[in-house]
Design an enzyme around this catalytic site. Structure first.
Site, mmCIF file in Angstrom:
data_model
loop_
_atom_site.group_PDB
_atom_site.id
_atom_site.type_symbol
_atom_site.label_atom_id
_atom_site.label_comp_id
_atom_site.label_asym_id
_atom_site.label_seq_id
_atom_site.Cartn_x
_atom_site.Cartn_y
_atom_site.Cartn_z
ATOM 1 N N ASP A 1 0.767 -1.129 -0.024
ATOM 2 C CA ASP A 1 -0.043 0.043 0.184
ATOM 3 C C ASP A 1 0.916 1.213 0.003
ATOM 4 O O ASP A 1 1.766 1.319 1.010
ATOM 5 C CB ASP A 1 -0.896 -0.011 1.284
ATOM 6 C CG ASP A 1 -1.871 -1.348 1.126
ATOM 7 O OD1 ASP A 1 -1.937 -1.815 0.146
ATOM 8 O OD2 ASP A 1 -2.655 -1.231 2.426
ATOM 9 N N ASP B 1 -15.041 -3.340 -1.375
ATOM 10 C CA ASP B 1 -14.369 -3.409 0.132
ATOM 11 C C ASP B 1 -15.803 -3.329 0.973
ATOM 12 O O ASP B 1 -16.533 -2.537 0.734
ATOM 13 C CB ASP B 1 -13.583 -2.303 0.352
ATOM 14 C CG ASP B 1 -12.508 -1.919 -0.731
ATOM 15 O OD1 ASP B 1 -12.116 -3.247 -0.757
ATOM 16 O OD2 ASP B 1 -12.002 -1.183 -0.908
#
Length: 246
Positions: free
Chosen positions: A8, A130
């Site tokens: 990330d 998500d």
């Protein structure tokens, strides 16, 4: 099942968030390119790259880092974060990314994303949903870097792509992401039951080899892991069954 390490990126740095909270950030000192080389040497053939700045506000602050990562050819990359236009998707693929990850746009621009699947092909795209589970266990889709809750459950979001060429779907249980509390096995088992034709990628909560075996038994095609690998919580010998080039 394949293990796909995750990197990330936030302002060019490798970070992890807790429960998707941008205020709960842990920054790691390792350079993203060095991390890619480490995972390649482990035997990974894919990496999952998330542009957190792009996911949050559509900025391109990590573009240079992503270009450096795509310059090597030993590992295939799937990259997501803020890809909400045809031009952005095309630029990422032209850069050398093997597969783009489409998150918010899969909820807010469904017809456009269906067009992308036809134009770029199902092997070049992963849809990312998500989710946060409510008290009844219903997974509700979050968008814009997990900052907004949509009015769609995961199952309704998937229904929007009925009849499309969709093949790859990444599902993250945000409540478990970065928490090392174990993945939501029941969620992925149900996802595979409802949509067995989809190659499901499971993300959120992986902490040890038992979790990887449980996800494999549930039918997941891939497991995404960030924090557990960054902090070297899983012995390399336990990872090897899930790394094609080990």
């Amino acid at each position: 099942m394949r293990l796909i390490p995750a990197i990330d990126l936030k302002a060019g740095h490798c970070v992890r968030l807790l429960h998707g909270d941008f205020a709960a950030e842990t920054r790691y000192g390792m350079d993203p390119l060095a991390l890619l080389a480490k995972y390649r040497d482990f035997g990974a053939d894919w990496l999952h790259i998330v542009d957190l700045d792009g996911a949050k506000d559509g900025s391109l602050g990590n573009r240079a880092s992503i270009e450096r990562l795509t310059a090597q050819k030993a590992v295939k990359l799937q990259v997501g974060g803020g890809l909400r236009s045809t031009a952005a998707v095309a630029q990422m693929l032209d850069m050398g990314v093997e597969r783009v990850v489409i998150g918010s746009a899969a909820v807010t621009q469904t017809e456009q994303v269906r067009t992308w699947l036809e134009h770029f092909g199902p092997e070049r795209m992963t849809l990312a949903f998500d989710v946060r589970l409510d008290d009844t266990g219903t997974p509700w889709v979050q968008t814009h870097g997990w900052q907004r809750q949509s009015e769609l459950s995961l199952w309704s979001a998937m229904a929007n792509f009925t009849g499309s060429q969709l093949k790859h779907v990444l599902c993250t249980d945000v409540g478990r992401d970065g928490a090392l509390t174990g993945p939501n096995i029941d969620l992925y088992r149900e996802a595979v039951r409802r949509h067995p034709q989809i190659q499901w990628q499971a993300s959120g909560g992986v902490r040890d080899a038992r979790d990887l075996h449980a996800l494999s038994d549930a039918g997941a095609a891939a497991a995404i892991s960030g924090k557990a690998l960054l902090e070297e919580l899983i012995p390399i010998e336990d990872l090897q069954p899930f790394l094609p080039n080990a």
